[in-house]
Scaffold this motif. Structure first.
Motif, short mmCIF file in Angstrom:
data_model
loop_
_atom_site.label_atom_id
_atom_site.label_comp_id
_atom_site.label_asym_id
_atom_site.label_seq_id
_atom_site.Cartn_x
_atom_site.Cartn_y
_atom_site.Cartn_z
N GLU A 127 34.20 77.57 5.70
CA GLU A 127 34.43 77.98 4.46
C GLU A 127 34.13 77.50 3.12
N SER A 128 33.33 78.31 2.30
CA SER A 128 33.08 77.86 0.84
C SER A 128 32.23 76.46 0.85
N ARG A 129 31.63 76.23 1.96
CA ARG A 129 30.54 74.95 2.10
C ARG A 129 29.40 75.58 2.41
N ARG A 130 29.32 75.43 4.05
CA ARG A 130 27.87 76.25 4.47
C ARG A 130 27.96 77.73 4.59
N ASN A 131 29.19 78.22 4.41
CA ASN A 131 29.38 79.69 4.46
C ASN A 131 28.85 80.36 5.45
N LYS A 132 29.14 79.84 6.70
CA LYS A 132 28.65 80.50 7.81
C LYS A 132 29.55 79.97 8.83
N THR A 133 28.94 80.99 10.15
CA THR A 133 29.86 80.58 11.35
C THR A 133 29.10 79.63 12.20
N LEU A 134 29.55 78.67 12.63
CA LEU A 134 29.11 77.50 13.20
C LEU A 134 29.00 77.77 14.51
N VAL A 135 30.08 78.14 15.31
CA VAL A 135 29.89 78.61 16.58
C VAL A 135 31.16 79.82 16.78
N LYS A 136 30.58 80.68 17.74
CA LYS A 136 31.36 81.86 18.05
C LYS A 136 31.35 82.02 19.64
N PRO A 137 32.45 82.58 20.21
CA PRO A 137 32.24 82.78 21.59
C PRO A 137 31.32 84.17 21.73
N ASN A 138 31.24 84.52 22.83
CA ASN A 138 30.88 85.67 23.49
C ASN A 138 31.45 86.81 22.84
N GLU A 155 45.00 77.47 19.56
CA GLU A 155 44.97 75.58 19.40
C GLU A 155 43.75 75.18 18.85
N ILE A 156 43.90 74.16 18.14
CA ILE A 156 42.91 73.50 17.53
C ILE A 156 42.90 72.13 17.85
N LYS A 157 41.93 71.26 18.37
CA LYS A 157 42.01 70.03 18.72
C LYS A 157 40.55 69.60 17.96
N ALA A 158 41.07 68.56 17.01
CA ALA A 158 40.06 67.90 16.20
C ALA A 158 40.14 66.47 16.48
N ILE A 159 39.14 65.74 16.95
CA ILE A 159 39.32 64.59 17.22
C ILE A 159 38.00 64.00 16.90
N GLY A 169 44.98 80.16 25.59
CA GLY A 169 44.32 79.16 26.85
C GLY A 169 42.72 79.39 27.18
N HIS A 170 41.96 79.84 26.58
CA HIS A 170 40.56 79.77 26.74
C HIS A 170 39.93 79.20 25.74
N MET A 171 39.03 78.46 26.22
CA MET A 171 38.16 77.54 24.93
C MET A 171 37.16 78.49 24.67
N SER A 172 37.08 78.67 23.10
CA SER A 172 36.26 79.68 22.63
C SER A 172 35.27 78.71 21.68
N VAL A 173 35.38 77.63 21.54
CA VAL A 173 34.44 76.59 20.67
C VAL A 173 34.46 75.31 21.10
N ASP A 174 33.34 74.72 21.29
CA ASP A 174 33.11 73.36 21.65
C ASP A 174 32.17 72.85 20.61
N TYR A 175 32.29 72.37 19.65
CA TYR A 175 31.40 71.85 18.26
C TYR A 175 31.58 70.41 18.25
N THR A 176 30.43 69.80 18.05
CA THR A 176 30.32 68.45 17.39
C THR A 176 29.49 68.40 16.17
N GLU A 177 30.22 67.74 14.98
CA GLU A 177 29.60 67.78 13.87
C GLU A 177 28.46 66.65 13.68
N THR A 178 27.35 67.02 13.20
CA THR A 178 26.45 65.97 13.18
C THR A 178 26.09 65.50 11.88
#
Length: 211
Positions: A127-138, A155-159, A169-178
């Protein structure tokens, strides 16, 4: 003598277990007040029947609006229930995290968003930064997970640099910030998107802070 032995045994078992429980999960919303939150609580956000509610089904939401925590969070597991309703205009909501308030416009936030709405269900948006979807599910698969116009478990897991989103209960996004320049701490916020006659309700907001 037997009682002393029994007490000793309980101490031997219980003390390690107590230390092994890890960080506590706490409620971010008490169901009654805006304690710990800030935002437009005069016009956009309200509390009804133990729920945080934003937006309106009667009038078009003029612009994005966020109810935001006063505390900054870094590594955490956040769980909540969310329901989005409306059928006129752009119907969208989401959960900001590791985010900040913008100064111009002051109603906007910048940072990660666990998106929630048509064509964006359970996606990760910047939001308001790269202004794009980084990852989306099918697109088709996620529709089998979502309960339209009903309550959904988000549920959001940010580690560290890893972000995972789960919907019902379904994982929709698995993203690693580079990108090392992207902040990995910030506020949590609930969004109601502008441009639609839409209403979001959120409840049972709980967080487990992690080291």
């Amino acid at each position: 003598m037997k009682s002393l032995i029994w007490i000793g045994f309980l101490s031997f078992v219980c003390i390690p277990l107590c230390f092994a429980q890890g960080p506590k999960t706490i409620a971010l919303f008490d169901g009654k007040t805006f304690h710990g939150w800030e935002g437009d609580t005069l016009h956009t956000w309200r509390i009804e029947n133990g729920m945080l509610m934003g937006g309106s089904l009667e009038t078009t939401v003029p612009h994005n609006n966020f109810l935001c925590t006063k505390k900054i969070y870094s590594n955490f597991i956040l769980k909540l229930k969310i329901k989005l309703t409306g059928d006129q205009g752009f119907i969208n909501s989401g959960v900001q995290f590791r985010s900040q308030r913008l100064k111009d416009p002051a109603y906007e936030m910048i940072g990660y968003q666990a998106d929630f709405g048509k064509d964006y269900w359970a996606s990760l948006y910047d939001e308001s930064r790269r202004n794009k979807t980084l990852v989306k599910p099918n697109d088709q698969e996620v529709l089998t997970w979502i309960k339209i116009n009903d309550w959904n478990d988000y549920e959001i897991k940010a580690i560290n640099h890893q972000i995972r989103l789960y919907i019902n209960g379904h994982m929709s996004v698995d993203y690693t910030e580079t990108d090392a320049s992207i902040p990995q701490s910030g506020f949590i916020g609930i969004q109601i998107h502008g441009g639609g006659k839409a209403q979001v309700a959120v409840k049972d907001i709980r967080i487990q802070e992690l080291p």
